[in-house]
Design an enzyme around this catalytic site. Structure first.
Site, PDB file in Angstrom:
ATOM      1  N   HIS A 191      -8.518   0.106 -12.229  1.00 51.53           N
ATOM      2  CA  HIS A 191      -8.073   0.827 -11.035  1.00 51.53           C
ATOM      3  C   HIS A 191      -6.559   1.063 -11.085  1.00 51.53           C
ATOM      4  O   HIS A 191      -6.086   2.178 -10.873  1.00 51.53           O
ATOM      5  CB  HIS A 191      -8.434   0.064  -9.754  1.00 51.53           C
TER       6      HIS A 191
ATOM      7  N   HIS B  10      -3.639   4.638 -11.039  1.00 56.15           N
ATOM      8  CA  HIS B  10      -2.301   4.859 -10.457  1.00 56.15           C
ATOM      9  C   HIS B  10      -1.243   5.335 -11.449  1.00 56.15           C
ATOM     10  O   HIS B  10      -0.370   6.126 -11.081  1.00 56.15           O
ATOM     11  CB  HIS B  10      -1.782   3.555  -9.831  1.00 56.15           C
TER      12      HIS B  10
ATOM     13  N   GLU C 188      -4.173   6.632  -2.456  1.00 53.48           N
ATOM     14  CA  GLU C 188      -5.479   6.117  -2.858  1.00 53.48           C
ATOM     15  C   GLU C 188      -6.595   7.165  -2.817  1.00 53.48           C
ATOM     16  O   GLU C 188      -7.442   7.195  -3.707  1.00 53.48           O
ATOM     17  CB  GLU C 188      -5.878   4.919  -1.984  1.00 53.48           C
TER      18      GLU C 188
ATOM     19  N   SER D 222     -10.272   6.572 -10.200  1.00 52.90           N
ATOM     20  CA  SER D 222     -10.810   5.450 -10.984  1.00 52.90           C
ATOM     21  C   SER D 222     -12.262   5.151 -10.633  1.00 52.90           C
ATOM     22  O   SER D 222     -12.822   4.180 -11.125  1.00 52.90           O
ATOM     23  CB  SER D 222      -9.945   4.198 -10.762  1.00 52.90           C
TER      24      SER D 222
HETATM   25  N1  HBI Z   1      -1.583  -5.864  -3.802  1.00 50.03           N
HETATM   26  N2  HBI Z   1      -1.956  -5.790  -6.069  1.00 50.03           N
HETATM   27  C1  HBI Z   1      -1.974  -5.173  -4.877  1.00 50.03           C
HETATM   28  N3  HBI Z   1      -2.382  -3.887  -4.796  1.00 50.03           N
HETATM   29  C2  HBI Z   1      -2.397  -3.221  -3.610  1.00 50.03           C
HETATM   30  O1  HBI Z   1      -2.765  -2.024  -3.562  1.00 50.03           O
HETATM   31  C3  HBI Z   1      -2.003  -3.922  -2.457  1.00 50.03           C
HETATM   32  C4  HBI Z   1      -1.590  -5.269  -2.583  1.00 50.03           C
HETATM   33  N4  HBI Z   1      -1.200  -5.959  -1.480  1.00 50.03           N
HETATM   34  C5  HBI Z   1      -1.161  -5.342  -0.192  1.00 50.03           C
HETATM   35  C6  HBI Z   1      -1.639  -3.957  -0.162  1.00 50.03           C
HETATM   36  N5  HBI Z   1      -2.007  -3.319  -1.222  1.00 50.03           N
HETATM   37  C7  HBI Z   1      -1.811  -3.189   1.105  1.00 50.03           C
HETATM   38  O2  HBI Z   1      -2.472  -3.938   2.059  1.00 50.03           O
HETATM   39  C8  HBI Z   1      -0.564  -2.473   1.603  1.00 50.03           C
HETATM   40  O3  HBI Z   1      -0.502  -1.231   0.912  1.00 50.03           O
HETATM   41  C9  HBI Z   1      -0.609  -2.222   3.079  1.00 50.03           C
HETATM   42 FE    FE Z   2      -4.735   1.171  -5.519  1.00 48.75          FE
END
Ligand code: HBI
Ligand code: FE
Length: 297
Positions: free
Chosen positions: A133, A138, A179, A198
């Site tokens: 993913h 990304h 996303e 993805s």
């Molecule tokens: N951590 N690794 C990872 N990937 C994410 O997309 C991610 C995260 N922690 C918090 C989060 N996304 C979301 O809750 C925030 O974008 C609000």
């Molecule tokens: Fe993501």
């Protein structure tokens, strides 16, 4: 949604590392042949779907990166190329990290990518963001200067939104762009969101299914719209152009939070008279699944 980042889990389910920024070594040399084979399966079926579905920036970014079917990419090699193009790096983390840690990385142009890869029996569904993913979904878009700036701005804005108590509204903007975003191109609608790029099943559903709404992106509207974390989206928001994110990266959200908080929150399936409706969804997919899926953020 499937095969993509979930926000329904608490950070650290995969174990909390010692480093304060939650980074761990990728340990590329420790991936097994089975893990590289899972990458190949995911990579090949996705690459067969994306022509005519992924936007031009995604395709170009992918082409310029050291990423192929044969092996899980090495984050150092990805970072070398990314750094030259847009000043970004990829760092390894165990899975979801706490919001403030996530934002701090993004604000500093480091993309935290899950180090692990899903198991062979989880090809289409997993809860935490894994290397497929995060890297396949990304990283190609991080080669695009507009997306590169937008995600950094999200990191900076996330820290502010947390302090103001309005992270939910900013997270919706991220969700429906980075996303699950769609964009108009000369040949028709294309996907650019990592959660769909993805996903084997959602990359088809988001563009081809009559079920979901496809609505022109409007910031104040998106900030009010809840999203599904456990199934396909009921609505996708469509940018006229990826460059629209440039303006979005410069918006001062503070006054918008106040104005938006005063208005009712919208369910994912709602359509407003003011919406620019590109396709009014039949809703058939989610209607058939209710009441099993009722989980929204
Ligand atoms: N951590 N690794 C990872 N990937 C994410 O997309 C991610 C995260 N922690 C918090 C989060 N996304 C979301 O809750 C925030 O974008 C609000
Ligand atoms: Fe993501």
């Amino acid at each position: 949604m499937d095969t993509s980042a979930k926000h329904g889990l608490a950070a650290g389910e995969a174990g909390r590392p010692d480093s304060p920024d939650w980074t761990i070594p990728q340990g590329w040399e420790h991936y097994t042949a089975e893990e590289h084979a899972i990458w190949r399966t995911l990579y090949e079926r996705q690459m067969a779907l994306l022509p005519g579905r992924a936007c031009e920036a995604f395709v170009q970014g992918m082409r310029a990166l050291p990423m192929g079917a044969d092996q899980i990419p090495d984050f150092y090699r990805l970072s070398e190329v990314l750094m030259k193009h847009t000043g970004w790096q990829v760092v390894a983390v165990p899975g979801l990290v706490p919001d403030d840690v996530f934002f701090d990385h993004l604000a500093n142009r480091r993309f935290p990518a899950g180090q692990f890869i899903r198991r062979a029996d989880q090809l289409d569904y997993l809860e935490e963001p894994d290397v497929f993913h995060d890297v396949f979904g990304h990283v190609p878009m991080l080669m695009n200067p507009v997306m590169a700036d937008f995600i950094q701005a999200y990191g900076e804005g996330g820290l502010r939104a947390q302090r103001l108590g309005h992270l939910d509204m900013l997270a919706r903007v991220y969700w429906y762009t980075v996303e699950f975003g769609l964009v108009r191109e000369a040949g028709g609608l294309r996907l650019y969101g990592a959660g769909i790029a993805s996903s084997y099943t959602e990359s088809v559903f988001c563009l081809d299914s009559p079920s979901p709404h496809r609505i022109g992106f409007e910031l104040a509207r998106v900030m009010r719209t809840r999203y599904r974390i456990d199934d396909f989206q009921e609505v996708y928001f469509v940018l006229d152009h990826l460059d629209d994110l440039l303006r979005l990266a410069q918006v001062d959200f503070a006054p918008l939070y106040e104005a938006t908080a005063a208005r009712p929150t919208l369910e994912p399936g709602d359509v407003l008279p003011t919406d620019q409706v590109l396709h009014r969804g039949s809703g058939a997919y989610h209607a058939a699944r209710r009441p099993h899926t009722a989980s929204c953020a």
